[in-house]
Design a protein around this motif. Structure first.
Motif, PDB file in Angstrom:
ATOM      1  N   SER A  63     -81.536  86.024  47.371  1.00  0.00           N
ATOM      2  CA  SER A  63     -80.303  85.988  46.427  1.00  0.00           C
ATOM      3  C   SER A  63     -80.566  85.714  45.190  1.00  0.00           C
ATOM      4  N   PHE A  64     -81.381  84.713  44.917  1.00  0.00           N
ATOM      5  CA  PHE A  64     -81.732  84.068  43.380  1.00  0.00           C
ATOM      6  C   PHE A  64     -82.575  85.123  42.920  1.00  0.00           C
ATOM      7  N   ILE A  65     -83.631  85.657  43.423  1.00  0.00           N
ATOM      8  CA  ILE A  65     -84.281  86.905  42.620  1.00  0.00           C
ATOM      9  C   ILE A  65     -83.447  88.038  42.356  1.00  0.00           C
ATOM     10  N   TRP A  66     -82.562  88.308  43.297  1.00  0.00           N
ATOM     11  CA  TRP A  66     -81.719  89.614  43.176  1.00  0.00           C
ATOM     12  C   TRP A  66     -80.706  89.278  41.974  1.00  0.00           C
ATOM     13  N   GLN A  67     -80.050  87.997  42.055  1.00  0.00           N
ATOM     14  CA  GLN A  67     -79.348  87.652  40.713  1.00  0.00           C
ATOM     15  C   GLN A  67     -79.921  87.764  39.435  1.00  0.00           C
ATOM     16  N   PHE A  68     -81.185  86.960  39.470  1.00  0.00           N
ATOM     17  CA  PHE A  68     -81.964  87.108  38.106  1.00  0.00           C
ATOM     18  C   PHE A  68     -82.421  88.587  37.590  1.00  0.00           C
ATOM     19  N   PHE A  69     -82.621  89.405  38.588  1.00  0.00           N
ATOM     20  CA  PHE A  69     -83.038  90.668  37.789  1.00  0.00           C
ATOM     21  C   PHE A  69     -81.784  91.528  37.515  1.00  0.00           C
ATOM     22  N   ALA A  70     -80.686  91.349  38.300  1.00  0.00           N
ATOM     23  CA  ALA A  70     -79.347  92.078  38.048  1.00  0.00           C
ATOM     24  C   ALA A  70     -78.774  91.403  36.985  1.00  0.00           C
ATOM     25  N   HIS A  71     -78.849  90.063  36.490  1.00  0.00           N
ATOM     26  CA  HIS A  71     -78.856  89.493  35.192  1.00  0.00           C
ATOM     27  C   HIS A  71     -79.440  90.153  34.049  1.00  0.00           C
ATOM     28  N   THR A  73     -81.242  97.597  38.369  1.00  0.00           N
ATOM     29  CA  THR A  73     -80.596  97.875  39.494  1.00  0.00           C
ATOM     30  C   THR A  73     -81.194  97.192  40.653  1.00  0.00           C
ATOM     31  N   CYS A  74     -80.705  96.631  41.522  1.00  0.00           N
ATOM     32  CA  CYS A  74     -81.421  95.923  42.711  1.00  0.00           C
ATOM     33  C   CYS A  74     -80.768  96.434  43.772  1.00  0.00           C
ATOM     34  N   THR A  75     -81.736  97.083  44.753  1.00  0.00           N
ATOM     35  CA  THR A  75     -81.087  97.678  46.087  1.00  0.00           C
ATOM     36  C   THR A  75     -82.004  96.976  47.124  1.00  0.00           C
ATOM     37  N   PRO A  76     -81.659  96.710  48.388  1.00  0.00           N
ATOM     38  CA  PRO A  76     -82.494  96.448  49.729  1.00  0.00           C
ATOM     39  C   PRO A  76     -83.533  97.404  49.766  1.00  0.00           C
ATOM     40  N   ASN A  77     -84.552  96.864  50.216  1.00  0.00           N
ATOM     41  CA  ASN A  77     -85.681  97.560  50.948  1.00  0.00           C
ATOM     42  C   ASN A  77     -85.512  97.628  52.511  1.00  0.00           C
ATOM     43  N   PRO A  78     -85.964  98.458  53.100  1.00  0.00           N
ATOM     44  CA  PRO A  78     -86.034  98.449  54.500  1.00  0.00           C
ATOM     45  C   PRO A  78     -86.654  97.227  55.324  1.00  0.00           C
ATOM     46  N   ASN A  79     -87.470  96.845  54.553  1.00  0.00           N
ATOM     47  CA  ASN A  79     -88.425  95.552  55.045  1.00  0.00           C
ATOM     48  C   ASN A  79     -87.935  94.178  54.472  1.00  0.00           C
ATOM     49  N   GLY A 108     -86.946  93.329  51.555  1.00  0.00           N
ATOM     50  CA  GLY A 108     -87.233  93.110  50.121  1.00  0.00           C
ATOM     51  C   GLY A 108     -86.283  93.641  49.264  1.00  0.00           C
ATOM     52  N   ILE A 109     -86.630  93.699  47.911  1.00  0.00           N
ATOM     53  CA  ILE A 109     -85.725  94.079  46.805  1.00  0.00           C
ATOM     54  C   ILE A 109     -86.451  95.255  46.305  1.00  0.00           C
ATOM     55  N   HIS A 110     -85.806  96.221  46.053  1.00  0.00           N
ATOM     56  CA  HIS A 110     -86.193  97.313  44.989  1.00  0.00           C
ATOM     57  C   HIS A 110     -85.505  97.265  43.692  1.00  0.00           C
ATOM     58  N   LEU A 111     -86.239  97.343  42.620  1.00  0.00           N
ATOM     59  CA  LEU A 111     -85.900  96.911  41.288  1.00  0.00           C
ATOM     60  C   LEU A 111     -86.024  98.332  40.333  1.00  0.00           C
ATOM     61  N   SER A 112     -84.902  98.753  39.686  1.00  0.00           N
ATOM     62  CA  SER A 112     -85.159  99.876  38.864  1.00  0.00           C
ATOM     63  C   SER A 112     -84.561  99.695  37.540  1.00  0.00           C
ATOM     64  N   ARG A 113     -84.944 100.303  36.431  1.00  0.00           N
ATOM     65  CA  ARG A 113     -84.214 100.307  35.192  1.00  0.00           C
ATOM     66  C   ARG A 113     -84.529 101.595  34.492  1.00  0.00           C
ATOM     67  N   GLY A 114     -83.788 102.079  33.856  1.00  0.00           N
ATOM     68  CA  GLY A 114     -83.826 103.324  33.026  1.00  0.00           C
ATOM     69  C   GLY A 114     -83.315 104.580  33.837  1.00  0.00           C
ATOM     70  N   LYS A 115     -83.576 105.562  33.039  1.00  0.00           N
ATOM     71  CA  LYS A 115     -82.984 106.850  33.511  1.00  0.00           C
ATOM     72  C   LYS A 115     -84.075 107.647  34.117  1.00  0.00           C
ATOM     73  N   TYR A 123     -87.844 104.849  32.670  1.00  0.00           N
ATOM     74  CA  TYR A 123     -87.711 104.523  34.178  1.00  0.00           C
ATOM     75  C   TYR A 123     -88.758 103.776  34.660  1.00  0.00           C
ATOM     76  N   LEU A 124     -88.587 102.458  34.942  1.00  0.00           N
ATOM     77  CA  LEU A 124     -89.200 101.564  35.685  1.00  0.00           C
ATOM     78  C   LEU A 124     -88.819 101.276  37.058  1.00  0.00           C
ATOM     79  N   SER A 125     -89.816 101.040  37.975  1.00  0.00           N
ATOM     80  CA  SER A 125     -89.690 100.733  39.389  1.00  0.00           C
ATOM     81  C   SER A 125     -90.623  99.723  39.628  1.00  0.00           C
ATOM     82  N   HIS A 126     -89.721  98.633  40.074  1.00  0.00           N
ATOM     83  CA  HIS A 126     -90.874  97.374  40.802  1.00  0.00           C
ATOM     84  C   HIS A 126     -90.130  97.242  42.302  1.00  0.00           C
ATOM     85  N   ASP A 127     -90.791  96.079  43.034  1.00  0.00           N
ATOM     86  CA  ASP A 127     -90.651  95.754  44.290  1.00  0.00           C
ATOM     87  C   ASP A 127     -90.579  94.093  44.298  1.00  0.00           C
ATOM     88  N   VAL A 128     -89.903  93.561  45.317  1.00  0.00           N
ATOM     89  CA  VAL A 128     -90.173  92.139  45.622  1.00  0.00           C
ATOM     90  C   VAL A 128     -90.139  92.110  47.024  1.00  0.00           C
TER      91      VAL A 128
END
Length: 129
Positions: free
Chosen positions: A24-32, A36-42, A44-51, A67-72
């Motif tokens: 929750s903390f990390i999700w809120q950090f990246f959303a702020h 864009t934060c979306t849940p991973n099936p495992n 985790g959190i999938h993070l993306s930004r850009g088009k 477009y950037l894509s990262h995961d936690v």
């Protein structure tokens, strides 16, 4: 959280409670920060930004819209601590060639440092590897 597969041990205690709090903390950090934060099936959190479409067409020339894509990912360490692993998806940045890979790596380093500072400020950072 320092390179492509850095780990960030955090709070000790109840396994699922602390992982949920950390997520929750990390999700809120990246959303702020505009990701864009979306849940991973495992769990985790999938993070993306850009088009994505623009980046496919013009590559790294998309500038701030590249477009950037990262995961936690989260797990529990041997002493009950929550471990968050922040990964850059540099393979997806190949769309922008060497410049795209550099942009993804630079963003990863920037946000790894920002996240570590935010966790340290909250008093929940045990260490960074």
């Amino acid at each position: 959280i320092l390179s492509r597969e850095e780990t960030l041990p955090k709070s000790r205690g109840s396994h699922s409670l602390h992982i949920d709090q950390s997520r929750s903390f990390i999700w809120q950090f990246f959303a702020h920060e505009g990701w864009t934060c979306t849940p991973n099936p495992n769990g985790g959190i999938h993070l993306s930004r850009g088009k994505k479409g623009l980046s496919v067409v013009v590559g790294a020339l998309a500038g701030r819209n590249f477009y950037l894509s990262h995961d936690v990912d989260f797990s529990t360490g041997p002493q009950g601590e929550t471990i968050a692993v922040y990964r850059s998806s540099s393979a997806k940045a190949m769309v922008g060639g060497a410049i795209g890979v550099h942009k993804s790596s630079s963003a990863h380093n920037e946000y790894a440092n920002k996240l570590a500072q935010a966790l340290q400020y909250q008093g929940i950072l045990l260490g960074v590897q």
